[in-house]
Design a protein around this motif. Sequence first.
Motif, PDB file in Angstrom:
ATOM      1  N   ILE A 275      -3.195 -40.136  42.434  1.00 60.26           N
ATOM      2  CA  ILE A 275      -2.831 -41.141  41.631  1.00 60.26           C
ATOM      3  C   ILE A 275      -1.573 -40.590  40.487  1.00 60.26           C
ATOM      4  N   LYS A 276      -1.914 -39.527  39.961  1.00 58.27           N
ATOM      5  CA  LYS A 276      -0.917 -39.051  39.040  1.00 58.27           C
ATOM      6  C   LYS A 276       0.741 -38.941  39.570  1.00 58.27           C
ATOM      7  N   ASN A 277       0.726 -38.698  41.001  1.00 55.02           N
ATOM      8  CA  ASN A 277       2.106 -38.515  41.624  1.00 55.02           C
ATOM      9  C   ASN A 277       2.501 -40.100  41.841  1.00 55.02           C
ATOM     10  N   MET A 278       1.503 -40.970  41.832  1.00 53.96           N
ATOM     11  CA  MET A 278       1.887 -42.391  42.448  1.00 53.96           C
ATOM     12  C   MET A 278       2.488 -43.004  40.786  1.00 53.96           C
TER      13      MET A 278
ATOM     14  N   ASP B  92       3.651 -52.744  41.192  1.00 52.70           N
ATOM     15  CA  ASP B  92       3.603 -52.555  39.758  1.00 52.70           C
ATOM     16  C   ASP B  92       2.109 -53.169  39.279  1.00 52.70           C
ATOM     17  N   ILE B  93       2.039 -54.488  39.774  1.00 54.48           N
ATOM     18  CA  ILE B  93       0.985 -55.309  39.361  1.00 54.48           C
ATOM     19  C   ILE B  93      -0.313 -55.037  39.969  1.00 54.48           C
ATOM     20  N   TYR B  94      -0.235 -54.483  41.504  1.00 54.32           N
ATOM     21  CA  TYR B  94      -1.548 -53.826  41.724  1.00 54.32           C
ATOM     22  C   TYR B  94      -2.024 -52.551  41.079  1.00 54.32           C
ATOM     23  N   SER B  95      -1.009 -51.662  40.773  1.00 54.68           N
ATOM     24  CA  SER B  95      -1.410 -50.397  40.109  1.00 54.68           C
ATOM     25  C   SER B  95      -1.996 -50.640  38.834  1.00 54.68           C
TER      26      SER B  95
ATOM     27  N   ARG C 177      14.308 -46.591  47.027  1.00 57.73           N
ATOM     28  CA  ARG C 177      13.222 -46.896  47.902  1.00 57.73           C
ATOM     29  C   ARG C 177      12.564 -45.564  48.242  1.00 57.73           C
ATOM     30  N   ALA C 178      13.297 -44.515  48.175  1.00 56.35           N
ATOM     31  CA  ALA C 178      12.582 -43.201  48.398  1.00 56.35           C
ATOM     32  C   ALA C 178      11.631 -42.974  47.361  1.00 56.35           C
ATOM     33  N   CYS C 179      11.709 -43.591  46.011  1.00 55.04           N
ATOM     34  CA  CYS C 179      10.577 -43.307  45.003  1.00 55.04           C
ATOM     35  C   CYS C 179       9.443 -44.152  45.225  1.00 55.04           C
ATOM     36  N   ALA C 180       9.681 -45.384  45.557  1.00 59.42           N
ATOM     37  CA  ALA C 180       8.798 -46.350  45.782  1.00 59.42           C
ATOM     38  C   ALA C 180       7.810 -46.091  47.103  1.00 59.42           C
ATOM     39  N   ILE C 181       8.545 -45.615  48.279  1.00 63.72           N
ATOM     40  CA  ILE C 181       7.518 -45.024  49.214  1.00 63.72           C
ATOM     41  C   ILE C 181       6.822 -43.876  49.116  1.00 63.72           C
ATOM     42  N   LEU C 182       7.412 -43.043  47.951  1.00 58.33           N
ATOM     43  CA  LEU C 182       6.491 -41.889  47.614  1.00 58.33           C
ATOM     44  C   LEU C 182       5.322 -42.147  46.799  1.00 58.33           C
ATOM     45  N   ALA C 183       5.527 -43.303  46.022  1.00 62.39           N
ATOM     46  CA  ALA C 183       4.474 -43.699  45.233  1.00 62.39           C
ATOM     47  C   ALA C 183       3.281 -44.374  45.957  1.00 62.39           C
ATOM     48  N   ILE C 184       3.795 -44.991  47.053  1.00 69.05           N
ATOM     49  CA  ILE C 184       2.771 -45.433  48.304  1.00 69.05           C
ATOM     50  C   ILE C 184       2.009 -44.389  48.994  1.00 69.05           C
TER      51      ILE C 184
ATOM     52  N   LYS D 228       3.955 -41.158  38.497  1.00 59.85           N
ATOM     53  CA  LYS D 228       5.263 -40.575  38.424  1.00 59.85           C
ATOM     54  C   LYS D 228       6.258 -41.002  39.306  1.00 59.85           C
ATOM     55  N   TYR D 229       6.156 -41.103  40.617  1.00 61.74           N
ATOM     56  CA  TYR D 229       7.374 -41.773  41.446  1.00 61.74           C
ATOM     57  C   TYR D 229       7.518 -43.244  41.121  1.00 61.74           C
ATOM     58  N   SER D 230       6.445 -44.074  40.658  1.00 61.62           N
ATOM     59  CA  SER D 230       6.734 -45.343  40.200  1.00 61.62           C
ATOM     60  C   SER D 230       7.608 -45.273  38.961  1.00 61.62           C
ATOM     61  N   GLY D 231       7.266 -44.538  37.991  1.00 60.53           N
ATOM     62  CA  GLY D 231       8.166 -44.703  36.939  1.00 60.53           C
ATOM     63  C   GLY D 231       9.683 -44.160  37.230  1.00 60.53           C
ATOM     64  N   LEU D 232       9.863 -43.173  38.117  1.00 61.90           N
ATOM     65  CA  LEU D 232      11.131 -43.006  38.703  1.00 61.90           C
ATOM     66  C   LEU D 232      11.978 -44.099  39.200  1.00 61.90           C
ATOM     67  N   CYS D 233      11.167 -44.872  39.985  1.00 64.31           N
ATOM     68  CA  CYS D 233      11.702 -45.917  40.854  1.00 64.31           C
ATOM     69  C   CYS D 233      12.073 -47.191  39.764  1.00 64.31           C
ATOM     70  N   HIS D 234      11.293 -47.244  38.855  1.00 66.04           N
ATOM     71  CA  HIS D 234      11.488 -48.255  37.668  1.00 66.04           C
ATOM     72  C   HIS D 234      12.721 -47.602  36.874  1.00 66.04           C
ATOM     73  N   THR D 235      12.781 -46.529  36.740  1.00 67.71           N
ATOM     74  CA  THR D 235      14.111 -46.007  35.835  1.00 67.71           C
ATOM     75  C   THR D 235      15.286 -46.088  36.566  1.00 67.71           C
ATOM     76  N   LEU D 236      15.374 -46.081  37.999  1.00 72.14           N
ATOM     77  CA  LEU D 236      16.565 -46.104  38.757  1.00 72.14           C
ATOM     78  C   LEU D 236      16.832 -47.528  38.888  1.00 72.14           C
ATOM     79  N   ILE D 237      15.839 -48.426  38.799  1.00 73.84           N
ATOM     80  CA  ILE D 237      16.034 -49.729  38.946  1.00 73.84           C
ATOM     81  C   ILE D 237      16.621 -50.442  37.559  1.00 73.84           C
ATOM     82  N   SER D 238      16.161 -49.799  36.569  1.00 72.85           N
ATOM     83  CA  SER D 238      17.001 -50.164  35.311  1.00 72.85           C
ATOM     84  C   SER D 238      18.327 -49.505  35.096  1.00 72.85           C
ATOM     85  N   MET D 239      18.568 -48.505  35.648  1.00 69.14           N
ATOM     86  CA  MET D 239      19.872 -48.015  35.686  1.00 69.14           C
ATOM     87  C   MET D 239      20.904 -48.581  36.525  1.00 69.14           C
ATOM     88  N   ASP D 240      20.354 -49.374  37.708  1.00 69.39           N
ATOM     89  CA  ASP D 240      21.323 -49.928  38.674  1.00 69.39           C
ATOM     90  C   ASP D 240      20.981 -51.501  38.333  1.00 69.39           C
TER      91      ASP D 240
END
Length: 642
Positions: free
Chosen positions: A256-259, A304-307, A241-248, A261-273
């Motif tokens: 946008i680069k930070n967006m 993800d679709i929006y971005s 959640r923290a990564c997703a909110i930081l992306a927003i 970055k944190y979207s990527g971190l969020c998706h990585t954590l989603i895959s791991m979990d």
Amino acid sequence: MSYKPRKLQRVSKACDFCNRRSIKCSQSESTPGRCKNCADFDVPCTFDRPAKRRGVKAGSRASALDTQSVIESGEHVIPAPAATGSDGGASGPSTSRSSYRSSNFSDPWSTFDHGWSAAEGNDDYMALHDSWKAFAIACDRQIRILVQVYFEIVYPIFPFFHMPSFVEQVNNKEHLRNQGLFASTMAVCSLASGRARDGALYSNRWHREDLIDPPSEAFFEAARDSIPRDLVAAKGIHYMRACAILAIASIQNGQIKNMQKYSGLCHTLISMDCLYDEKFWPKDLNPIETEERRRLFWSVYTLDIYSTVVWGGVIRYREAHSAVRYPTEVDDEFITTHGYGVPSMPPGSNPLSASTVTVVSRQPVPWLRGWNFTTDLYRFLEYVIDGNRRRFSSANGKTQVWSLFSPLPMSEPAVMDQVLTMYSALPSRFRETPPTTGDISKDLFGFQSANIMATLQLLRMMLLSAEEIGVERKCDVAGELLRAFSNVPVEYLKAISSPLLHHLGGIGCILGSVIEGSLSQESYARVRTMLLEMAGLLQRLETDLHRSSGAGERLRNQVDRIDGYMRTSLVLDIPVLSTPMPANPETAIPSAYTWSTPAAGTTPSAGLDQMSQFQLPPELLTDWPWPLNSYNTEGFLPWGFE
């Protein structure tokens, strides 16, 4: 004899706190035995780290690695916690804390004795964590207010939390004992503060000046520093959640680069979990935890679709690859750790649709029904994006295989007919957008209606980008889209804030494709009117943005330059754009820029057939606020309207 204060000498060795934050360590005048930063944040000023020889042997591998680590972590070297981020200006570590008084509660500093309940890994960052805890304790009242603001202006679109339980956790200071919860709480504060600074507040409950100090960037840094660098240690839903909110929040701040970055971190954590498949979820989840996971997954999916639509890139998670149900259509107050309960259904209301749980009674229409419908629209968008990209994949030199497995794409009228049938079946509360009331339980429905409308227009723009349509049709579409947005109360549009401006960018792409092609005086007159209407709408929305792109003013100046070119080069009778923007940006302005055009069915004046056809020189459009077709950029609708 005048008193001359003793000059403070530079300390020969930085304390542990200043060393870990890479900030200047200087002796405090008012607190002997402490440096200025430790005194400001009321943390122990220690020198416990092992002494090391300065430097390393020249040419050694360690020297190269140390240099590389400094380069790679450069963006993480920030001022003291209350300072702003690297992009938002800076306030030094001596910033006054008088306005950040903590509320009275039982021994908040005891959290420093036990560390984080979820912390794993390196102890080197414990002083860093303690400094952010001190920051959070000092800003306790501000944090609780920003959490309420989040639920008023962000939660309707991104309901990452179960409202009652999250508010209770923050009030009980549980974020001071759980590192993941702390990260997500700080991210919430960053986003809420950024939206408040950008004019998203619409109720009389809050005052903007009270919500922007400390600034959004301070909370952003607190959230960022609380996410373990080793993502294996970032376990649980809080870090996702923290990564997703930081992306927003990064979208809000124009980073946008930070967006990404944190979207990527969020998706990585989603895959791991394994968040993408419910069968991998822990078996002991209670209803609140289950619903929060579902909301998180589909919120991240829509983001993800929006971005991908706005900035290009790839879709990381597809609906066909996931097995996550929609959130249950029950309001938060009726979801507990023990189960689901709903109020009695008023006479004459429709029963609750089939859900993922057995509901023994019935309830009025829940706002989550509109939220789930918006997710449906993003699922449509996923397939439209695929279809658009496949149109252009034939030129990449690869053998086409997708055509063996996919049916022919449907046309825009066929898809929209199906979508509008689904839309018509929604309760009327999701098809009407009344003015805001300040009552969250009522305004939740207005937010859903506004978001559904914006997403419908986004879907339509993407569908039309795959078809060849003429100038008149493009103008018709752009006009319909502008009217749709103009019918929504501006308070909702401002609350959705920066992301909505990118929706409007699609209209700019449509009009840009018209202005870039062959024009007649009549067609330019029509486009000109819509450009000025859009400039007015953009300026209304950008009035308070901290990082405004100035698209509205640039668009207005663009029209003025084109008018000058047409008056001088084409000797056309173009009215001078002399009407100033209204002092009150909330005032409707379209009628101020009307330009009469031939009535339908009348014959144009002589010479308007071929002689009136002209094309604007490319250099005249260099300041167009959105990508033009000729640029072929990976931006909003990058393949559209050719």
